[in-house]
Design a protein around this motif. Structure first.
Motif: not given
Length: 320
Positions: A299-310
């Protein structure tokens, strides 16, 4: 900013003949797919406090995405059928914000929301299975990590395409049988699956356990780096793919696997069917899932929230 989509597209109802066939399988099963299980406890999925504003295009927590269901760490065997009952559930916080067979994270967003890649990836597959999550995009992030984005309305990518972190891949809807059965009282959402070494995993970390797969711990946020293309492509094992196809006991699924035009699409189809319809394969195929990858990855920390920052800043955990 929401994309304008109609209700038919949002629910993924076309083509109607295929939708009807797959809805029947979900409710009644077939020779190799157990029927879904539900009872009065399934009514917990009816959440009008979220569903009504979301269907009207409003975000009930502003720039925070409500998570209406988390990954259940006590899932029943798939041979018993997909269960929407709440009989034995535990989410990563030790709570009960889930249901029996829930194997992902539900981000409640209005239909028409832009869905983005959680990390740099190759598009493995786009498909629509009305009885299992509706329209979906599957991404391979390399190093044993893959994600899928379910209940979509519209695809923005194609198989084999390389995408950067935060790049748009789809427009959300609420396609699939659960939306049709619960409309308009079940919240439209993106069901987000994560696999590591071919197995479902929770991207959140239980306290004192393994690290979260989110880059910001248990508080995922959208990426601000849309130029991140860094990717170590997966070297799929053709012999393992052949063995998985040979172990498929469901004729239509086997034909699809055999006719996949590229190795990437074949691997995407194998990963999807093994995890969404495991009872269509012999035990040997299910044991081969991890062997799709050249090695076992941690396991590695690689993901971000799957929505746009806007659109969003982070997530909101409802109490349940």
């Amino acid at each position: 900013m929401l994309e304008k989509i109609g209700l038919i597209e949002a629910l993924g109802l076309l083509p109607l003949d295929r939708t009807a066939r797959e809805a029947r399988i979900a409710l009644l099963g077939d020779g190799q797919t157990p029927k879904s299980r539900f009872d009065l406890s399934s009514l917990r999925q009816l959440q009008p406090r979220y569903s009504v504003p979301l269907w009207l295009g409003r975000a009930p927590h502003g720039r925070l995405v409500p998570i209406t269901n988390l990954f259940n760490h006590r899932q029943p065997p798939p041979e018993l059928g997909w269960s929407v009952r709440v009989t034995d559930v535990r989410d990563f916080r030790g709570g009960t914000n889930s249901y029996d067979s829930h194997n992902g994270t539900d981000f409640a967003v209005p239909p028409g929301t832009t869905v983005v890649a959680a990390a740099p990836a190759t598009v493995l597959r786009i498909s629509s299975e009305f009885h299992r999550g509706g329209r979906k995009v599957f991404l391979d992030h390399g190093r044993g990590l893959a994600t899928s984005y379910n209940h979509l309305a519209r695809f923005l990518v194609r198989p084999g395409q390389r995408v950067a972190r935060g790049e748009p891949i789809a427009i959300s809807g609420y396609s699939g049988i659960d939306a049709l059965v619960g409309f308009p009282w079940t919240p439209p959402h993106v069901h987000f699956n994560v696999w590591l070494n071919g197995e479902y995993v929770d991207p959140f970390s239980c306290e004192g356990s393994t690290p979260a797969l989110w880059r910001t711990g248990n508080a995922p946020v959208p990426s601000s780096d849309h130029h991140d293309h860094a990717l170590e492509p997966t070297a799929w094992d053709e012999r393992v793919l052949d063995a998985i196809v040979a172990a498929c006991e469901h004729a239509p699924t086997r034909a699809e696997l055999e006719s996949a035009p590229t190795t990437i699409e074949r691997a995407g189809a194998a990963l999807m069917h093994l995890n969404y319809f495991p009872t269509r394969f012999g035990s040997r195929a299910r044991a081969l899932r991890a062997s799709l990858y050249p090695t076992h990855f941690a396991r590695e920390p690689r993901l971000d929230l799957p929505f746009a920052r806007r659109d969003y800043d982070g997530v909101h955990f409802p109490d349940r």
